[in-house]
Design an enzyme around this catalytic site. Structure first.
Site, PDB file in Angstrom:
ATOM      1  N   ASP A   1      -0.292  55.302  23.655  1.00  0.00           N
ATOM      2  CA  ASP A   1       0.741  54.312  23.952  1.00  0.00           C
ATOM      3  C   ASP A   1       2.037  55.049  24.274  1.00  0.00           C
ATOM      4  O   ASP A   1       2.487  55.903  23.494  1.00  0.00           O
ATOM      5  CB  ASP A   1       0.957  53.374  22.756  1.00  0.00           C
TER       6      ASP A   1
ATOM      7  N   HIS B   1       0.194  57.979  19.671  1.00  0.00           N
ATOM      8  CA  HIS B   1       1.480  57.811  20.333  1.00  0.00           C
ATOM      9  C   HIS B   1       1.995  59.182  20.765  1.00  0.00           C
ATOM     10  O   HIS B   1       2.009  60.120  19.956  1.00  0.00           O
ATOM     11  CB  HIS B   1       2.486  57.141  19.391  1.00  0.00           C
TER      12      HIS B   1
END
Length: 253
Positions: A73, A222
């Site tokens: 992400d 992430h």
């Protein structure tokens, strides 16, 4: 009286038929599951499994195949994505990067590099809202802007995968996403890696991944995390040594 009843029935049917989404639940679902361990798959439960299947969404793959799917992400850039891309290139591992509008406008060269090196760009919405709290029109706009901007700056003209912001979804948002040509991609392996002021060293990331990994795992990482960037090469090498292979999400089975 009969005439009035007939007219009322027709009007009611017209309302239902012109607003089919009204019967679809918008109750927010905050994605979660029982973590995998000892290489046994994570479990979200029968109800979630059936709901996701209904809307062609998924969070894990075949429990009998040691295949992994790397997903990242990317809400904003924190200086570590180039290192992540270097590792993926070196190890010949594909991934999908779910990007926001902020990432597209601030880091177009990195997005272009992702596509050039064989990775997919996924939709993480333009402004990262809770999609269950926006109108149908706003949701469609959020997805369209990401798709259009990705197409403008890269060779990727199509976009079929959506990662809901904050992991919040509903049956309404899944149905709307389906109508726009999207599949929800959730995950079966994750940990608290996004807090940039609470990084704990590469081993924290490594240990969390290795403890939860299982056949068919969809990993959520992430790229703002220094821990992840520092751990990624060892993670990939050690998982390969365990017999795992990595596939891009569009090869999901």
């Amino acid at each position: 009286m009969k005439k009035w009843f007939l007219i009322s029935t027709i009007v009611l049917l017209m309302i239902i038929n012109t607003n089919p989404a009204s019967a679809i639940s918008n109750a927010p679902i905050h994605w979660g599951f029982t973590k995998g361990k000892n290489e046994q798959q994570a479990e979200a439960g029968k109800a979630y499994d059936e709901l996701l299947r209904k809307h062609h969404a998924f969070y894990k793959g075949d429990p009998n195949k040691k295949v992994l799917y790397l997903t990242f992400d990317n809400g904003y850039e924190n200086g570590y994505t180039p290192k992540v891309l270097d590792v993926l290139k070196k190890e010949k591992v594909p991934a999908i990067f779910f990007v926001t509008g902020h990432y597209l406008t601030s880091e177009p060269k990195l997005v272009q590099r992702m596509v050039n090196e064989g990775h997919l760009i996924g939709n993480h919405s333009w402004s990262h809202p809770d999609l269950t709290q926006v109108s149908n029109e706003k949701l469609k706009e959020e997805l369209k802007k990401v798709k259009d901007e990705t197409a403008r700056i890269t060779k990727q003209k199509e976009m079929h995968y959506l990662r809901p912001p904050r992991g919040i979804l509903s049956e309404r948002t899944m149905q709307l996403a389906n109508e726009e040509g999207y599949t929800h991609v959730l995950w079966s392996l994750a940990f608290k890696d996004w807090l940039v002021d609470q990084q704990k060293g590469w081993k924290y990331s490594y240990d969390n991944i290795m403890a939860q990994v299982h056949p068919g795992a969809v990993l959520l990482l992430h790229t703002v995390s220094k821990d992840n960037a520092d751990a990624l090469e060892k993670v990939i090498k050690d998982l390969k040594a365990r017999g795992y292979t990595f596939k891009r999400i569009d090869k999901f089975k």
